[in-house]
Design a protein around this motif. Structure first.
Motif, PDB file in Angstrom:
ATOM      1  N   ARG A  48      24.865   2.675   9.884  1.00  0.00           N
ATOM      2  CA  ARG A  48      25.176   3.786   8.812  1.00  0.00           C
ATOM      3  C   ARG A  48      25.242   3.324   7.422  1.00  0.00           C
ATOM      4  N   LEU A  49      25.621   2.071   7.427  1.00  0.00           N
ATOM      5  CA  LEU A  49      25.855   1.384   6.162  1.00  0.00           C
ATOM      6  C   LEU A  49      24.336   1.246   5.567  1.00  0.00           C
ATOM      7  N   THR A  50      23.542   0.607   6.135  1.00  0.00           N
ATOM      8  CA  THR A  50      22.154   0.419   5.776  1.00  0.00           C
ATOM      9  C   THR A  50      21.538   1.654   5.425  1.00  0.00           C
ATOM     10  N   ALA A  51      21.761   2.888   6.262  1.00  0.00           N
ATOM     11  CA  ALA A  51      20.967   4.018   5.989  1.00  0.00           C
ATOM     12  C   ALA A  51      21.837   4.653   4.580  1.00  0.00           C
ATOM     13  N   GLY A  52      22.947   4.217   4.475  1.00  0.00           N
ATOM     14  CA  GLY A  52      23.556   4.757   3.148  1.00  0.00           C
ATOM     15  C   GLY A  52      23.586   3.851   1.804  1.00  0.00           C
ATOM     16  N   GLY A  53      22.736   2.686   2.222  1.00  0.00           N
ATOM     17  CA  GLY A  53      22.516   1.674   1.096  1.00  0.00           C
ATOM     18  C   GLY A  53      23.312   1.045   0.767  1.00  0.00           C
ATOM     19  N   LEU A  54      24.634   0.630   1.446  1.00  0.00           N
ATOM     20  CA  LEU A  54      25.434  -0.091   1.297  1.00  0.00           C
ATOM     21  C   LEU A  54      25.339  -1.460   1.703  1.00  0.00           C
ATOM     22  N   MET A  55      24.165  -1.716   2.559  1.00  0.00           N
ATOM     23  CA  MET A  55      23.917  -2.852   3.335  1.00  0.00           C
ATOM     24  C   MET A  55      22.412  -3.196   3.425  1.00  0.00           C
ATOM     25  N   PRO A  56      21.781  -4.140   2.790  1.00  0.00           N
ATOM     26  CA  PRO A  56      20.467  -4.319   2.766  1.00  0.00           C
ATOM     27  C   PRO A  56      19.866  -4.536   4.339  1.00  0.00           C
ATOM     28  N   PRO A  57      18.638  -4.298   4.568  1.00  0.00           N
ATOM     29  CA  PRO A  57      17.908  -4.265   5.978  1.00  0.00           C
ATOM     30  C   PRO A  57      17.973  -5.835   6.216  1.00  0.00           C
ATOM     31  N   MET A  58      18.358  -6.342   7.435  1.00  0.00           N
ATOM     32  CA  MET A  58      18.411  -7.662   7.619  1.00  0.00           C
ATOM     33  C   MET A  58      18.007  -7.801   9.382  1.00  0.00           C
ATOM     34  N   SER A  59      17.396  -8.906   9.533  1.00  0.00           N
ATOM     35  CA  SER A  59      16.916  -9.132  10.911  1.00  0.00           C
ATOM     36  C   SER A  59      17.988  -9.305  11.961  1.00  0.00           C
ATOM     37  N   GLN A  60      19.193  -9.755  11.346  1.00  0.00           N
ATOM     38  CA  GLN A  60      20.447 -10.038  12.279  1.00  0.00           C
ATOM     39  C   GLN A  60      21.833 -10.028  11.203  1.00  0.00           C
ATOM     40  N   TYR A  61      22.971  -9.611  11.641  1.00  0.00           N
ATOM     41  CA  TYR A  61      23.979  -9.734  10.799  1.00  0.00           C
ATOM     42  C   TYR A  61      25.394  -9.622  11.657  1.00  0.00           C
ATOM     43  N   GLY A  62      26.291 -10.270  10.907  1.00  0.00           N
ATOM     44  CA  GLY A  62      27.576 -10.445  11.818  1.00  0.00           C
ATOM     45  C   GLY A  62      28.481  -9.427  11.360  1.00  0.00           C
ATOM     46  N   LEU A  63      29.441  -9.101  12.184  1.00  0.00           N
ATOM     47  CA  LEU A  63      30.464  -8.248  12.087  1.00  0.00           C
ATOM     48  C   LEU A  63      31.903  -9.039  11.766  1.00  0.00           C
ATOM     49  N   GLY A  64      32.673  -8.130  11.106  1.00  0.00           N
ATOM     50  CA  GLY A  64      34.088  -8.753  10.956  1.00  0.00           C
ATOM     51  C   GLY A  64      34.353  -8.701   9.479  1.00  0.00           C
ATOM     52  N   TRP A  65      35.538  -8.397   8.804  1.00  0.00           N
ATOM     53  CA  TRP A  65      35.995  -8.553   7.655  1.00  0.00           C
ATOM     54  C   TRP A  65      37.138  -9.489   7.512  1.00  0.00           C
ATOM     55  N   ASP A  66      37.986  -8.947   8.330  1.00  0.00           N
ATOM     56  CA  ASP A  66      39.360  -9.747   8.093  1.00  0.00           C
ATOM     57  C   ASP A  66      39.462 -11.038   9.062  1.00  0.00           C
ATOM     58  N   VAL A  67      40.392 -11.970   8.445  1.00  0.00           N
ATOM     59  CA  VAL A  67      40.422 -13.049   9.350  1.00  0.00           C
ATOM     60  C   VAL A  67      41.630 -13.716   9.206  1.00  0.00           C
ATOM     61  N   ALA A  68      42.381 -14.369  10.268  1.00  0.00           N
ATOM     62  CA  ALA A  68      43.486 -15.032  10.269  1.00  0.00           C
ATOM     63  C   ALA A  68      43.294 -16.403  11.067  1.00  0.00           C
ATOM     64  N   GLY A  69      43.573 -17.354  10.509  1.00  0.00           N
ATOM     65  CA  GLY A  69      43.192 -18.811  11.005  1.00  0.00           C
ATOM     66  C   GLY A  69      44.084 -19.864  10.502  1.00  0.00           C
ATOM     67  N   HIS A  70      43.188 -21.166  10.751  1.00  0.00           N
ATOM     68  CA  HIS A  70      43.599 -22.464   9.885  1.00  0.00           C
ATOM     69  C   HIS A  70      42.574 -23.098   9.444  1.00  0.00           C
ATOM     70  N   VAL A  71      42.825 -23.706   8.074  1.00  0.00           N
ATOM     71  CA  VAL A  71      41.790 -24.276   7.187  1.00  0.00           C
ATOM     72  C   VAL A  71      41.477 -25.107   8.166  1.00  0.00           C
ATOM     73  N   ASP A  72      40.026 -25.669   8.474  1.00  0.00           N
ATOM     74  CA  ASP A  72      39.306 -26.493   8.973  1.00  0.00           C
ATOM     75  C   ASP A  72      38.672 -27.489   8.211  1.00  0.00           C
ATOM     76  N   ALA A  73      38.295 -27.156   7.231  1.00  0.00           N
ATOM     77  CA  ALA A  73      37.350 -27.876   6.232  1.00  0.00           C
ATOM     78  C   ALA A  73      37.268 -27.476   4.837  1.00  0.00           C
ATOM     79  N   LEU A  74      37.145 -28.385   3.864  1.00  0.00           N
ATOM     80  CA  LEU A  74      37.333 -27.958   2.611  1.00  0.00           C
ATOM     81  C   LEU A  74      35.730 -28.456   2.016  1.00  0.00           C
ATOM     82  N   GLY A  75      35.224 -27.477   0.947  1.00  0.00           N
ATOM     83  CA  GLY A  75      33.944 -27.920   0.434  1.00  0.00           C
ATOM     84  C   GLY A  75      34.269 -28.644  -0.873  1.00  0.00           C
ATOM     85  N   PRO A  76      33.573 -28.862  -1.540  1.00  0.00           N
ATOM     86  CA  PRO A  76      33.576 -29.774  -2.991  1.00  0.00           C
ATOM     87  C   PRO A  76      34.328 -28.823  -3.783  1.00  0.00           C
ATOM     88  N   ARG A  77      35.343 -29.478  -4.327  1.00  0.00           N
ATOM     89  CA  ARG A  77      36.112 -28.608  -5.612  1.00  0.00           C
ATOM     90  C   ARG A  77      37.069 -27.680  -4.937  1.00  0.00           C
TER      91      ARG A  77
END
Length: 309
Positions: A50-79
């Motif tokens: 429904r998000l793709t049909a409504g123009g809220l998400m581009p067509p993709m060959s595959q995509y992940g689900l999930g917005w919220d997250v709780a966990g522990h910092v595992d690695a830091l990127g530069p800066r």
């Protein structure tokens, strides 16, 4: 790592538990080892296309689900300087084309993360980011002040419940539309409770002659909820296609949630001081994602559904 992906939209049978390399954090990004992630109605919409049909998400060959997250910092990127490896955090993924949080690891901009509330387990903390940030921004857009009146539809749900608690904190009088089974619980937060959307406008106007100052339409009722609004009042829609027209001089705005680690940290503190209530109804492992989706689609579960790696 394992994550839930969708290659073709459809029913719960399109959900796939896939293996992929763990993502690496880029500049000012953080990798989080996921402890828990909420399942939200928008995940059902994304899976069904429904998000793709409504123009809220581009067509993709595959995509992940999930917005919220709780966990522990595992690695830091530069800066990346705001967190340390091992810190308990919560966050929001607000890019629909990025990797989802229904996974063992997720990479987010450090600005999208906040320290997790200390008073609750991470499985409960995972219910905060999307719904609380949505409710908080909707309340800001509603523009109601202490002593004014706000109608919140969908008060039994996550966004509606947080909106009521945040409005109460601001001294706003609230009328809640909630399921009959949730009326007693919601009545402890709201000033008044209505338990049916039938003739919602007249029912609310019997409580508030002239209509309420603002509406937050978490139940996506559209014009049905707008009928309760006074002339020149403000209507906050959460889904653009269901926003009613601005008749009678009303102002209709659509709330668009976005990641905001600073504000999320303030909301986490409101959990710790008892202002915001987190409700978990069921917890499923990623291997039972299909069962979790089916349960959420049935509705009326009285809390959030959590997925854990």
């Amino acid at each position: 790592m394992k994550s839930i992906i969708v290659r073709a939209s459809g029913g719960t049978d399109v959900l796939e538990l896939a293996d992929s390399p763990s993502p690496e954090p880029g500049v000012r990004q953080v990798r989080v080892k996921v402890v828990a992630s909420s399942l939200n109605p928008i995940d059902l919409s994304a899976r069904a296309g429904r998000l793709t049909a409504g123009g809220l998400m581009p067509p993709m060959s595959q995509y992940g689900l999930g917005w919220d997250v709780a966990g522990h910092v595992d690695a830091l990127g530069p800066r990346a300087t705001r967190f340390h490896v091992g810190d308990p955090v919560i966050g929001l993924r607000d890019l629909l084309f990025a990797g989802g949080t229904h996974a063992e690891y997720v990479v987010l901009d450090e600005s999208a993360l906040a320290p997790a509330p200390a008073s609750v387990p991470l499985t409960h903390a995972a219910t905060l980011p999307l719904n609380a940030l949505t409710a908080d921004r909707a309340l800001d857009l509603a523009g109601v002040k202490a002593g004014q009146t706000l109608l919140v539809t969908g008060a039994s749900g996550g966004v509606g419940g947080f909106a009521l608690e945040l409005a109460k904190l601001r001294g706003v009088r609230t009328i809640a539309l909630a399921r009959p089974s949730d009326a007693d619980r919601v009545r402890a937060i709201a000033s008044q409770v209505v338990t049916s959307s039938d003739d919602l406008g007249p029912a609310v106007r019997r409580i508030v002659p002239g209509g309420v100052d603002a509406v937050i339409d978490a139940a996506v009722l559209g014009i049905t909820a707008h009928q309760a609004l006074r002339s020149a009042g403000t209507f906050v829609a959460l889904v653009a296609p269901f926003a009613p027209p601005p008749i009678r001089g009303t102002r209709v705005v659509v709330q668009e949630v976005f990641a905001d680690g600073g504000r999320l940290a303030e909301l986490a503190r409101l959990v710790d001081d008892g202002t915001l209530t987190l409700r978990v109804a069921h917890t499923f492992p990623l291997t039972q994602a299909r069962e979790a989706h089916e349960l959420l689609e049935k509705g009326g579960i009285g809390g959030r559904i959590i997925l854990t790696p």
